[in-house]
Every structure is written in structure tokens, then in C-alpha cells.
Design a protein around this motif. Structure first.
Motif, PDB file in Angstrom:
ATOM      1  N   UNK A  29     -12.328  10.357 119.765  1.00  0.00           N
ATOM      2  CA  UNK A  29     -12.625  11.162 120.850  1.00  0.00           C
ATOM      3  C   UNK A  29     -13.643  10.149 122.032  1.00  0.00           C
ATOM      4  N   UNK A  30     -13.496  10.488 123.053  1.00  0.00           N
ATOM      5  CA  UNK A  30     -14.037   9.744 124.016  1.00  0.00           C
ATOM      6  C   UNK A  30     -15.574   9.236 123.764  1.00  0.00           C
ATOM      7  N   UNK A  66      -6.753   8.326 129.464  1.00  0.00           N
ATOM      8  CA  UNK A  66      -5.602   7.788 128.715  1.00  0.00           C
ATOM      9  C   UNK A  66      -5.126   9.177 127.611  1.00  0.00           C
ATOM     10  N   UNK A  67      -6.023   9.367 126.918  1.00  0.00           N
ATOM     11  CA  UNK A  67      -5.678  10.498 125.885  1.00  0.00           C
ATOM     12  C   UNK A  67      -5.056  11.755 126.633  1.00  0.00           C
ATOM     13  N   UNK A 102       9.112  10.722 133.809  1.00  0.00           N
ATOM     14  CA  UNK A 102       8.848   9.428 134.222  1.00  0.00           C
ATOM     15  C   UNK A 102       7.512   9.251 134.845  1.00  0.00           C
ATOM     16  N   UNK A 103       7.095  10.160 135.761  1.00  0.00           N
ATOM     17  CA  UNK A 103       5.862   9.903 136.280  1.00  0.00           C
ATOM     18  C   UNK A 103       4.759  10.002 135.093  1.00  0.00           C
ATOM     19  N   UNK A 104       4.927  10.835 134.078  1.00  0.00           N
ATOM     20  CA  UNK A 104       3.668  11.138 133.276  1.00  0.00           C
ATOM     21  C   UNK A 104       3.590   9.955 132.276  1.00  0.00           C
ATOM     22  N   UNK A 105       4.864   9.546 132.096  1.00  0.00           N
ATOM     23  CA  UNK A 105       4.739   7.900 131.390  1.00  0.00           C
ATOM     24  C   UNK A 105       4.034   7.024 132.094  1.00  0.00           C
ATOM     25  N   UNK A 106       4.600   6.926 133.388  1.00  0.00           N
ATOM     26  CA  UNK A 106       3.879   5.926 134.232  1.00  0.00           C
ATOM     27  C   UNK A 106       2.303   5.866 134.417  1.00  0.00           C
ATOM     28  N   UNK A 107       1.937   7.432 134.402  1.00  0.00           N
ATOM     29  CA  UNK A 107       0.287   7.405 134.806  1.00  0.00           C
ATOM     30  C   UNK A 107      -0.220   7.166 133.324  1.00  0.00           C
ATOM     31  N   UNK A 108       0.420   7.467 132.246  1.00  0.00           N
ATOM     32  CA  UNK A 108       0.043   7.200 130.944  1.00  0.00           C
ATOM     33  C   UNK A 108      -0.216   5.544 130.766  1.00  0.00           C
TER      34      UNK A 108
END
Length: 285
Positions: free
Chosen positions: A269-270, A160-161, A173-179
């Protein structure tokens, strides 16, 4: 039931119980009216997402992840065209709440009259889910302890980060959808683990759910804009121009709100969030 409990059953036993409960509830919903007045299709797809979130949480110790995640994804895909029809109407309603415009009301009314027959797709979906349900009885974890759960949380949170940073850089749009997808799974993971420290996790979960809502609305608007530009709405050129302009304005607002929430959700951080959730679990067990 959608919870692991540090004072309850071991993770492997709880994993099977949670999965079977979600599958049984989904199959039962197909055979009864929705008492909450929510769409059967919407609920079925929502539960499939929760199931895939569960599988991602146990992924470090679940050898059959690829097979079962794909099976659930493909089952849900059988309902995609039905959900798209519903989302179209809901998106116009959300736009009307954002800004009153007669155009939204007219298009919402037109979208509501175009409802496909749901029965064949729901029947095929049910058949797929019953196959998954039979296999779920024997699902096992190679690492049946909390480290598996924390490892799945860490992996999804890290994704997610990274996807948030990519959305900020590329603005596609693809980057926002993947997020959006990674954030949704992170919310499922917090929900699954909240019994370890509900007083600490509830606030985090609220923020993640708010982020998922913003990104979900963003995705729905992108889909609506694409349908309009592909002349699938049957509207005039003047209405198309107005609709695309208004959608663009709303997308900008949603993106600003999403990044503000995202900086809060992904501040750690993760490794830090993994250590913290693990300490909650160990203290509560």
C-alpha cells in the motif's frame, strides 16, 4: 549526482544541488559530442524527466512546483519532434530483435534517412533551460525535511497503483501511457532515495526499471502504429496490414509482461512503502 543522502546535506540543500547538477549537465551536453554515442536529444529529454521526477519527490514542500514542472515540460516539448524521428528507427530495431522480418529492416532503413535539423530546437531548448537554471539557485522547501520526500514518494506510488488498475480495466493506449509515466517517476524516486538502504532498494529499483522499459516499448509501438495508420510511413496497404498485425501481437505480450511486473512493484500500500522508506532513512541518518 542524483541522490539524497540521510548522512549528507539537509534535503533542501541537496534538492537544489541535485537540480543544478542536472541542469548544468544538460546544458553542457548541448555543447559537446556525446561520448557514449547516445543522442543529445535523447539525453536532454531524459534529464528533463529526471528533473521532473525530482520536483515530484519534493512537491509536498515545494511551492513553485507547478511553475517549474511546467517550464521543464515545455522546454522538453521543443525537442519532441526530433525525438520522435529517432524513436521510429529504434522501435523498428526492437521489433527486429523480437521477430526477424524483412519488413522491419526495410522500414528501419527508410526511417533512418529522414532526420530533421536539430540546431534550432536545441538552441531554443538551451535558452529555456538557462532561465530555469537561474531560478533554481533560489529554490526552497517549506518543509525542508525527510517527510517532504516520503510524501512525494507516497503520492507518486499511489498514482502508479491507480493507473495500473485503470490500464487493466480500460486496456487503452492512454491508460498504459499514463501508467508508464507514474512508474517512471516512481523509479526516479527510488533512485533518489536509495542511499537510505541500497541493499534493500536496489532490487526494487531493478523491477521498476524493467517495468518502465516494458511500458516504454508499449508506448513507442502505439505511436508507430498510429503513424502507420495515418499513412505517415509511405508504405503499401499490404505492408501496413502486416505491420499493424505484428505490432498488435507484440503489444499483447508487453502488456502481459507489464502486469506481471506491476503486481510485484505495486504489492504494498502507499502508506506501507512510505513507512518503510522513512524507517530506512531514519535508521541510516
Amino acid at each position: 549526482m542524483y541522490k539524497f543522502d540521510p548522512r549528507g546535506e539537509p534535503p533542501e540543500t541537496a534538492f537544489r544541488a541535485i537540480a543544478i547538477d542536472q541542469l548544468d549537465e544538460t546544458l553542457a551536453d548541448l555543447d559537446r559530442p556525446d561520448r557514449a554515442h547516445r543522442s543529445v536529444v535523447h539525453e536532454a529529454r531524459r534529464r528533463c524527466k529526471k528533473l521532473r521526477g525530482l520536483l515530484r519527490l519534493v512537491r509536498p514542500g515545494f511551492a513553485d512546483f507547478d511553475r517549474e514542472n511546467t517550464a521543464i515540460r515545455d522546454a522538453a516539448a521543443l525537442l519532441s519532434h526530433l525525438r520522435d524521428s529517432e524513436v521510429m528507427h529504434e522501435t523498428f530495431h526492437e521489433l527486429s530483435e523480437w521477430r526477424h522480418d524483412p519488413l522491419f529492416e526495410r522500414l528501419a532503413a527508410a526511417a533512418a534517412t529522414d532526420e530533421p535539423d536539430q540546431a534550432p530546437a536545441l538552441a531554443a531548448f538551451g535558452d529555456r533551460l538557462r532561465d530555469i537554471r537561474r531560478r533554481a539557485e533560489t529554490w526552497t522547501l517549506s518543509k525542508p525535511h525527510v517527510d517532504t520526500l516520503v510524501g512525494g514518494l507516497r503520492s507518486t506510488y499511489r498514482s502508479g497503483r491507480r493507473r495500473m488498475r485503470k490500464a487493466a480495466r480500460s486496456d487503452t493506449a492512454t491508460a498504459f501511457h499514463n501508467w508508464r509515466k507514474a512508474s517512471k517517476y516512481h523509479g526516479f524516486h527510488l533512485d533518489l532515495l536509495r542511499k537510505a538502504a541500497p541493499e534493500m532498494i536496489d532490487g526494487e529499483l531493478d523491477a521498476v526499471e524493467a517495468l518502465s522499459t516494458q511500458l516504454g516499448q508499449h508506448h513507442d509501438l502505439v505511436v508507430l502504429r498510429s503513424a502507420a495508420q495515418d499513412h505517415k510511413l509511405g508504405i503499401t496497404d499490404a505492408d501496413l496490414e502486416t505491420l499493424v498485425e505484428l505490432i498488435g501481437q507484440r503489444l499483447e505480450e508487453l502488456e502481459d509482461e507489464a502486469f506481471e511486473l506491476g503486481r510485484q512493484v505495486y504489492a504494498e500500500t502507499p502508506d506501507a512503502i512510505a513507512r518503510r522508506i522513512s524507517s530506512y532513512w531514519n535508521s541510516a541518518s
